[in-house]
Design an enzyme around this catalytic site. Structure first.
Site, PDB file in Angstrom:
ATOM      1  N   ARG A  48       0.618  -1.262   0.088  1.00  0.00           N
ATOM      2  CA  ARG A  48       0.121  -0.069   0.131  1.00  0.00           C
ATOM      3  C   ARG A  48       0.724   1.407   0.123  1.00  0.00           C
ATOM      4  NH1 ARG A  48      -5.034  -1.173   4.089  1.00  0.00           N
ATOM      5  NH2 ARG A  48      -5.887  -3.101   2.853  1.00  0.00           N
ATOM      6  N   HIS A  76       1.399  -3.851   6.808  1.00  0.00           N
ATOM      7  CA  HIS A  76       2.123  -2.390   7.001  1.00  0.00           C
ATOM      8  C   HIS A  76       3.093  -2.581   8.057  1.00  0.00           C
ATOM      9  CE1 HIS A  76      -1.624  -0.574   5.603  1.00  0.00           C
ATOM     10  NE2 HIS A  76      -2.354  -1.177   6.288  1.00  0.00           N
ATOM     11  N   VAL A 171     -11.098  -7.135   9.611  1.00  0.00           N
ATOM     12  CA  VAL A 171     -10.804  -6.307   8.199  1.00  0.00           C
ATOM     13  C   VAL A 171      -9.535  -5.643   8.244  1.00  0.00           C
ATOM     14  CG1 VAL A 171     -13.347  -5.513   8.139  1.00  0.00           C
ATOM     15  CG2 VAL A 171     -12.037  -3.958   9.401  1.00  0.00           C
ATOM     16  N   CYS A 177      -5.004   2.316  13.183  1.00  0.00           N
ATOM     17  CA  CYS A 177      -5.923   2.567  12.010  1.00  0.00           C
ATOM     18  C   CYS A 177      -7.112   3.323  12.511  1.00  0.00           C
ATOM     19  CB  CYS A 177      -6.430   1.380  11.479  1.00  0.00           C
ATOM     20  SG  CYS A 177      -5.401   0.040  10.782  1.00  0.00           S
TER      21      CYS A 177
END
Length: 188
Positions: A48, A76, A171, A177
């Site tokens: 990402r 991440h 998710v 986040c």
């Protein structure tokens, strides 16, 4: 995603904060790949986030060093590390996490202490230094990650607040986040 971006942009504008927009369509930069230590930025290169996104971040924050760290086997950079206090990096114990930490240590002019937790995702925590409260750390619950929670309990100078991450994990989410931390003094 556009609605989310516009909502955050409006909130930051309302707070009178400077906004830098990435107009280069080839650039990708996900907040989960950006670790600010208070002294410098580490940017995870992942599915990402790419090098161009890291370059744009470096252009926006010229007063800080920006170093890139390859992210292997995780979504991440913050899937296995985050700041747990001033100069304290919480890091997972997997081989990929430890390799990333070694890269970060080699790239940095600063010395960081580390807090190694057995579970990579448990290293995703939220540190705040709050007036009247001092060091506050949101971290995983003992029910989710009992061994990692024991490691956090060793931080005697922190107010520890366990927060469940079970629903967010479904998710690919984590504590950071759901957090936008803003250091903005009250207007006089």
């Amino acid at each position: 995603m556009l609605l989310q971006t516009e909502a955050i942009k409006k909130a930051l504008t309302d707070l009178d904060l400077n906004i830098v927009e990435m107009t280069d369509e080839s650039a990708t930069l996900d907040g989960g790949d950006v670790l600010f230590t208070g002294r410098e930025f580490f940017v995870g290169l992942s599915k990402r986030t790419n090098r161009r996104g890291a370059e744009i971040l470096a252009d926006a924050f010229k007063d800080y060093a920006v170093s890139t760290v390859p992210v292997l086997g995780s979504l991440h950079l913050k899937s296995f590390c985050s700041m747990a206090g001033p100069g304290l990096i919480a890091i997972g114990s997997s081989e990929a996490a430890q390799k990333a930490l070694k890269t970060m240590q080699q790239m940095s002019d600063h010395k960081y202490d580390k807090l190694t937790v057995p579970d990579d995702i448990a290293a995703n925590c939220v540190y705040m230094n709050l007036p009247g409260k001092g060091h506050v750390l949101l971290h995983c619950t003992p029910e989710e990650f009992p061994e990692s929670a024991k490691v956090f309990e060793k931080l005697k100078d922190h107010m520890l607040i366990p927060v469940s991450n079970a629903e967010k994990n479904k998710v690919d989410g984590a504590l950071t986040c759901c957090s936008v931390l803003i250091n903005k003094p009250d207007k006089v």
